[in-house]
Design a protein around this motif. Structure first.
Motif, PDB file in Angstrom:
ATOM      1  N   CYS A 198       0.921  -1.426   0.265  1.00 34.42           N
ATOM      2  CA  CYS A 198       0.113  -0.502   0.356  1.00 34.42           C
ATOM      3  C   CYS A 198       0.717   1.096  -0.068  1.00 34.42           C
ATOM      4  O   CYS A 198       2.123   1.340   1.464  1.00 34.42           O
ATOM      5  CB  CYS A 198      -0.430  -0.151   1.371  1.00 34.42           C
ATOM      6  SG  CYS A 198      -1.622   1.575   1.261  1.00 34.42           S
ATOM      7  N   CYS A 201       0.611   3.891   3.223  1.00 36.45           N
ATOM      8  CA  CYS A 201       1.130   2.911   5.180  1.00 36.45           C
ATOM      9  C   CYS A 201       1.900   1.979   4.766  1.00 36.45           C
ATOM     10  O   CYS A 201       2.371   1.571   5.624  1.00 36.45           O
ATOM     11  CB  CYS A 201      -0.494   2.162   5.424  1.00 36.45           C
ATOM     12  SG  CYS A 201      -0.560   1.115   4.829  1.00 36.45           S
ATOM     13  N   CYS A 222      -7.656  -1.265   1.963  1.00 36.71           N
ATOM     14  CA  CYS A 222      -6.034  -2.026   2.732  1.00 36.71           C
ATOM     15  C   CYS A 222      -6.135  -2.256   4.060  1.00 36.71           C
ATOM     16  O   CYS A 222      -6.971  -1.842   4.768  1.00 36.71           O
ATOM     17  CB  CYS A 222      -4.624  -1.048   3.301  1.00 36.71           C
ATOM     18  SG  CYS A 222      -3.629  -0.961   3.731  1.00 36.71           S
ATOM     19  N   CYS A 225      -4.665   0.282   6.952  1.00 36.54           N
ATOM     20  CA  CYS A 225      -5.041   1.774   7.501  1.00 36.54           C
ATOM     21  C   CYS A 225      -6.480   2.175   6.732  1.00 36.54           C
ATOM     22  O   CYS A 225      -7.196   3.389   6.238  1.00 36.54           O
ATOM     23  CB  CYS A 225      -3.912   3.192   6.534  1.00 36.54           C
ATOM     24  SG  CYS A 225      -4.490   2.453   4.371  1.00 36.54           S
TER      25      CYS A 225
HETATM   26 ZN   LIG Z   1      -2.306   1.166   3.739  1.00 36.33          ZN
END
Ligand SMILES: [Zn+2]
Length: 268
Positions: A198, A201, A222, A225
């Motif tokens: 991702c 994050c 995700c 996050c």
């Molecule tokens: Zn993330």
């Protein structure tokens, strides 16, 4: 691409631009106020210079009247001196005359000092007035610029608001409420997935999730996050080139092929 995903990506772009424009519109009056404050400083400098000149003039007038007064006293003392009876009285009057003359001389020195100071004060006034004039033009220009900018921003904002409404109505309820929740918490709700990560994050994605994201056919968020992930093949790093052979391997390969090459002419 999944149409919900496509619309959410567009929606996030619109939301981000709306936030940027709103911030800009909110900041403009503050900028204008700061410019006007600068102008107020210039006006104060002009007023200050003017009042210095005024007090210089008042000072000189006071000294001039002091001189007149002292001159009248001298005339009076001289008149009195012609009718005194004793030397002592005469000396006392002459002493008063001397004192008045010193007063006159001192006042004349001060007048000269004030005249010199006046030149500098008049110069300072001129500078302050020039500065204020230039600043006034600048302020008007900036204010016009700010007003134009605000009008443009507001027009864009209205267009984006309409676009936003259309995009939101095109997205399914559950995807939209997930988007809104993450947006509220994180100020962004969409992230690219790249290299199985991702990009918001940087958490590593599970292989299966990564495979699913790469199709861009599902709304997948995700696990760390919560942002909705999409895949952009243009950002995938190119496949690694095949590993070069080590020098030793290359030499080995060469020595193996050489005899064959040499052997070739012998076959004729
Ligand atoms: Zn993330």
């Amino acid at each position: 691409m999944n149409s919900n995903l496509q619309n959410l990506i567009e929606l996030e772009k619109a939301d981000r631009e709306i936030a940027r424009l709103s911030d800009e519109i909110a900041a403009l009056p503050k900028r204008v106020a700061a410019i006007e404050e600068k102008l107020a400083d210039d006006k104060a400098a002009v007023e200050h210079a003017k009042s210095a000149i005024k007090s210089n003039e008042t000072g000189r007038r006071k000294l001039e009247s002091d001189i007149q007064f002292a001159q009248q006293k001298i005339i009076k003392y001289r008149e009195q001196s012609s009718s005194v009876k004793t030397n002592e009285e005469y000396r006392a009057l002459m002493h008063e005359v001397e004192f008045a003359e010193r007063e006159i001389s001192g006042a004349e020195d001060k007048i000269l000092e004030l005249m010199i100071a006046l030149e500098a004060e008049e110069k300072a006034l001129k500078t302050a007035e020039t500065q204020m004039k230039a600043e006034t033009i600048e302020v008007e220009k900036e204010k016009t610029g700010a007003r134009t900018r605000t009008a443009e921003d507001e027009k864009l904002l209205a267009e984006l608001g309409e676009k936003r409404r259309q995009l939101r109505s095109a997205v399914g309820d559950s995807a939209l409420s997930h988007y809104d929740r993450v947006m509220r918490q994180r100020k962004s709700a969409i992230a690219e997935a790249r290299g199985q990560k991702c990009m918001a994050c940087f958490v590593m994605l599970r292989p299966q999730t990564w495979q699913d994201i790469r199709t861009n056919e599902h709304i997948i968020s995700c696990s760390s996050c919560g942002r909705i992930l999409y895949y952009d093949p243009a950002n995938e790093p190119p496949p690694e080139p095949p590993k070069k052979k080590s020098k030793a391997q290359a030499a080995q390969a060469e020595s193996e092929t050489e005899p064959a090459a040499e052997a070739a002419p012998a076959q004729h």
